[in-house]
Design an enzyme around this catalytic site. Structure first.
Site, PDB file in Angstrom:
ATOM      1  N   HIS A  43      -1.189  -2.102  54.081  1.00 46.70           N
ATOM      2  CA  HIS A  43       0.009  -2.842  54.518  1.00 46.70           C
ATOM      3  C   HIS A  43       1.007  -1.869  55.121  1.00 46.70           C
ATOM      4  O   HIS A  43       1.695  -1.113  54.403  1.00 46.70           O
ATOM      5  CB  HIS A  43       0.662  -3.608  53.368  1.00 46.70           C
ATOM      6  CG  HIS A  43       1.771  -4.514  53.826  1.00 46.70           C
ATOM      7  ND1 HIS A  43       1.594  -5.870  54.013  1.00 46.70           N
ATOM      8  CD2 HIS A  43       3.054  -4.261  54.169  1.00 46.70           C
ATOM      9  CE1 HIS A  43       2.730  -6.411  54.445  1.00 46.70           C
ATOM     10  NE2 HIS A  43       3.636  -5.447  54.553  1.00 46.70           N
ATOM     11  N   HIS A  96       3.341  -1.260  59.153  1.00 47.49           N
ATOM     12  CA  HIS A  96       3.755  -1.901  60.407  1.00 47.49           C
ATOM     13  C   HIS A  96       3.908  -0.868  61.517  1.00 47.49           C
ATOM     14  O   HIS A  96       4.063   0.329  61.248  1.00 47.49           O
ATOM     15  CB  HIS A  96       5.108  -2.595  60.234  1.00 47.49           C
ATOM     16  CG  HIS A  96       5.214  -3.496  59.051  1.00 47.49           C
ATOM     17  ND1 HIS A  96       4.576  -4.723  58.989  1.00 47.49           N
ATOM     18  CD2 HIS A  96       5.887  -3.372  57.883  1.00 47.49           C
ATOM     19  CE1 HIS A  96       4.874  -5.304  57.829  1.00 47.49           C
ATOM     20  NE2 HIS A  96       5.660  -4.498  57.141  1.00 47.49           N
ATOM     21  N   TYR A 153      16.212  -9.404  62.349  1.00 44.47           N
ATOM     22  CA  TYR A 153      16.726  -8.037  62.205  1.00 44.47           C
ATOM     23  C   TYR A 153      16.148  -7.196  63.334  1.00 44.47           C
ATOM     24  O   TYR A 153      15.131  -7.557  63.932  1.00 44.47           O
ATOM     25  CB  TYR A 153      16.333  -7.437  60.839  1.00 44.47           C
ATOM     26  CG  TYR A 153      14.837  -7.248  60.648  1.00 44.47           C
ATOM     27  CD1 TYR A 153      14.220  -6.030  60.955  1.00 44.47           C
ATOM     28  CD2 TYR A 153      14.025  -8.268  60.179  1.00 44.47           C
ATOM     29  CE1 TYR A 153      12.844  -5.857  60.787  1.00 44.47           C
ATOM     30  CE2 TYR A 153      12.670  -8.114  60.008  1.00 44.47           C
ATOM     31  CZ  TYR A 153      12.077  -6.897  60.305  1.00 44.47           C
ATOM     32  OH  TYR A 153      10.720  -6.737  60.149  1.00 44.47           O
ATOM     33  N   THR A 174       7.983  -9.724  61.426  1.00 47.51           N
ATOM     34  CA  THR A 174       8.698 -10.803  62.101  1.00 47.51           C
ATOM     35  C   THR A 174       9.583 -10.318  63.245  1.00 47.51           C
ATOM     36  O   THR A 174       9.889 -11.093  64.140  1.00 47.51           O
ATOM     37  CB  THR A 174       9.582 -11.562  61.094  1.00 47.51           C
ATOM     38  OG1 THR A 174      10.453 -10.619  60.448  1.00 47.51           O
ATOM     39  CG2 THR A 174       8.741 -12.273  60.058  1.00 47.51           C
ATOM     40  N   ARG A 233      14.775 -15.482  54.761  1.00 47.36           N
ATOM     41  CA  ARG A 233      15.683 -14.585  55.495  1.00 47.36           C
ATOM     42  C   ARG A 233      14.976 -13.973  56.706  1.00 47.36           C
ATOM     43  O   ARG A 233      15.607 -13.343  57.547  1.00 47.36           O
ATOM     44  CB  ARG A 233      16.241 -13.502  54.562  1.00 47.36           C
ATOM     45  CG  ARG A 233      15.274 -12.433  54.206  1.00 47.36           C
ATOM     46  CD  ARG A 233      15.785 -11.447  53.153  1.00 47.36           C
ATOM     47  NE  ARG A 233      14.652 -10.935  52.403  1.00 47.36           N
ATOM     48  CZ  ARG A 233      13.816 -10.007  52.856  1.00 47.36           C
ATOM     49  NH1 ARG A 233      13.992  -9.460  54.043  1.00 47.36           N
ATOM     50  NH2 ARG A 233      12.794  -9.622  52.115  1.00 47.36           N
ATOM     51  N   ASP A 292       3.707  -0.086  53.017  1.00 49.53           N
ATOM     52  CA  ASP A 292       4.765  -0.902  53.640  1.00 49.53           C
ATOM     53  C   ASP A 292       5.642  -0.077  54.590  1.00 49.53           C
ATOM     54  O   ASP A 292       6.737  -0.514  54.960  1.00 49.53           O
ATOM     55  CB  ASP A 292       5.633  -1.638  52.618  1.00 49.53           C
ATOM     56  CG  ASP A 292       6.483  -2.730  53.283  1.00 49.53           C
ATOM     57  OD1 ASP A 292       6.006  -3.314  54.268  1.00 49.53           O
ATOM     58  OD2 ASP A 292       7.625  -2.949  52.852  1.00 49.53           O
ATOM     59  N   ASN A 326      14.273  -3.436  56.312  1.00 45.41           N
ATOM     60  CA  ASN A 326      15.270  -4.184  55.528  1.00 45.41           C
ATOM     61  C   ASN A 326      15.504  -3.651  54.118  1.00 45.41           C
ATOM     62  O   ASN A 326      16.000  -4.390  53.259  1.00 45.41           O
ATOM     63  CB  ASN A 326      14.883  -5.675  55.422  1.00 45.41           C
ATOM     64  CG  ASN A 326      14.671  -6.284  56.789  1.00 45.41           C
ATOM     65  OD1 ASN A 326      15.488  -6.075  57.669  1.00 45.41           O
ATOM     66  ND2 ASN A 326      13.579  -6.997  56.982  1.00 45.41           N
TER      67      ASN A 326
HETATM   68  C1  0GY Z   1       7.379  -6.266  54.740  1.00 49.62           C
HETATM   69  C2  0GY Z   1       8.570  -6.903  54.181  1.00 49.62           C
HETATM   70  C3  0GY Z   1       9.605  -7.399  54.904  1.00 49.62           C
HETATM   71  C4  0GY Z   1       9.581  -7.725  56.293  1.00 49.62           C
HETATM   72  C5  0GY Z   1       8.548  -8.324  56.912  1.00 49.62           C
HETATM   73  O1  0GY Z   1       7.569  -9.402  58.685  1.00 49.62           O
HETATM   74  C6  0GY Z   1       8.586  -8.857  58.280  1.00 49.62           C
HETATM   75  O2  0GY Z   1       9.614  -8.738  58.966  1.00 49.62           O
HETATM   76  O3  0GY Z   1       7.422  -8.520  56.280  1.00 49.62           O
HETATM   77  C7  0GY Z   1      10.833  -7.742  54.175  1.00 49.62           C
HETATM   78  O4  0GY Z   1      11.909  -7.716  54.782  1.00 49.62           O
HETATM   79  O5  0GY Z   1      10.739  -8.024  52.947  1.00 49.62           O
HETATM   80  O6  0GY Z   1       6.267  -6.519  54.285  1.00 49.62           O
HETATM   81  O7  0GY Z   1       7.529  -5.510  55.672  1.00 49.62           O
END
Ligand code: 0GY
Length: 293
Positions: free
Chosen positions: A27, A29, A45, A73, A126, A245, A250
């Site tokens: 996990h 990004h 965000y 997101t 959120r 992660d 955030n």
């Molecule tokens: C994560 C957690 C977060 C964000 C997202 O898709 C996302 O923007 O998953 C969060 O803000 O808790 O897994 O990155």
């Protein structure tokens, strides 16, 4: 960048724990770079850039071999930065995309070809505007034909609302970040007990034992989160995954040192056998089945 947004740790420690050969960070990004891959207009965000080469350098620094890169997101349904990272990883990364009902079959095939193996449904208020469950189900029917699975992100208090959909999804469903329990209630709290019952009754539901930094009340070294993750690893050793992660979007309280996060692993998976299942066998079975032993 969103005001107050914390950038990722500039120089994580080298972990004391050495992951087993072939370990997968399941996990993480990639964000941007925004001048090449603009963030989505509907995002909630704006992060700092976290480009793929930084992710691959972190992978090597932490002693991992592969990544599962999860669409966040802030990039919405535009999976271009994800696809670019998967291509650059040359087989050492797989992807989890976010999709809308408008996606074409040709786009699905193209994402599959670069290494996407799952679609992510996000229920965190959120982060996204709500999508009707029927829309998710229609997407599910289409991607399951490619052999993909599902990744879901929801908060602990929303389990009852999301559980019926998860049960109806045709195939494996991976729950992000332990279903986001309220750790202040302890492992015996009602919410986490309900989550455990749900997992007991749902053999196709897997769980990521990730994000102590997000769930903690006490802060590093995350003593309050360790018992949740350890219980899941010991009870469901064949359906747990682990991830950094990175780059930790955030985060408000602190930015974790990714090396210190890796050092949590032997506390949640205390034996070499559990570590191998968590970091190698399980993610390989799900994301690289053609190579899994
Ligand atoms: C994560 C957690 C977060 C964000 C997202 O898709 C996302 O923007 O998953 C969060 O803000 O808790 O897994 O990155």
């Amino acid at each position: 960048m969103t005001p107050g947004y914390l950038p990722f740790h500039p120089s994580p420690k080298r972990p004391d724990f050495r992951p087993p050969a072939g370990a997968v960070d399941a996990h993480c990004h990639v964000f941007g770079p925004a001048d090449r891959f603009p963030f989505a207009p509907e995002r909630k965000y704006t992060p700092c850039d976290a480009p793929r080469d930084k992710l691959f350098a972190l992978r090597d620094h932490l002693g991992f071999s592969r990544n599962v890169i999860v669409q966040a997101t802030c990039h919405g349904r535009d999976n271009a930065a994800l696809a670019d990272a998967l291509i650059a990883a040359q087989g050492r990364a797989r992807g989890v995309a976010m999709l809308g009902p408008e996606v074409s079959d040709a786009e699905l095939r193209a994402l599959d070809a670069v290494g996407v193996r799952a679609v992510r449904f996000n229920f965190v208020r959120r982060l996204v505007d709500a999508t009707p469950h029927a829309v998710f189900e229609r997407i599910a029917e289409r991607v399951v034909r490619l052999g993909w699975h599902f990744v879901v992100y929801f908060e602990g208090q929303d389990l009852d609302e999301v559980a019926p959909l998860i049960r109806r999804l045709p195939g494996i469903v991976v729950v992000d970040h332990m279903g986001r329990p309220d750790v202040s209630a302890g492992v015996d709290g009602a919410g986490f007990a309900a989550f455990l019952r749900f997992l007991d009754a749902s053999p196709d539901v897997w769980v990521k034992v990730s994000c102590p930094e997000r769930l903690t009340v006490a802060g590093p070294p995350y003593d309050d989160v360790v018992p949740f993750a350890r219980l899941l690893v010991q009870r469901f050793p064949d359906r747990v995954l682990w991830g950094t992660d990175w780059p930790h979007p955030n985060m408000k309280s602190h930015m974790p040192d990714d090396g210190a996060l890796v050092d949590v692993i032997p506390r949640i998976a205390p034996t070499a056998e559990l570590q191998r299942r968590l970091l190698v066998d399980n993610p390989m079975r799900l994301y690289w089945p053609e190579e899994a032993g």
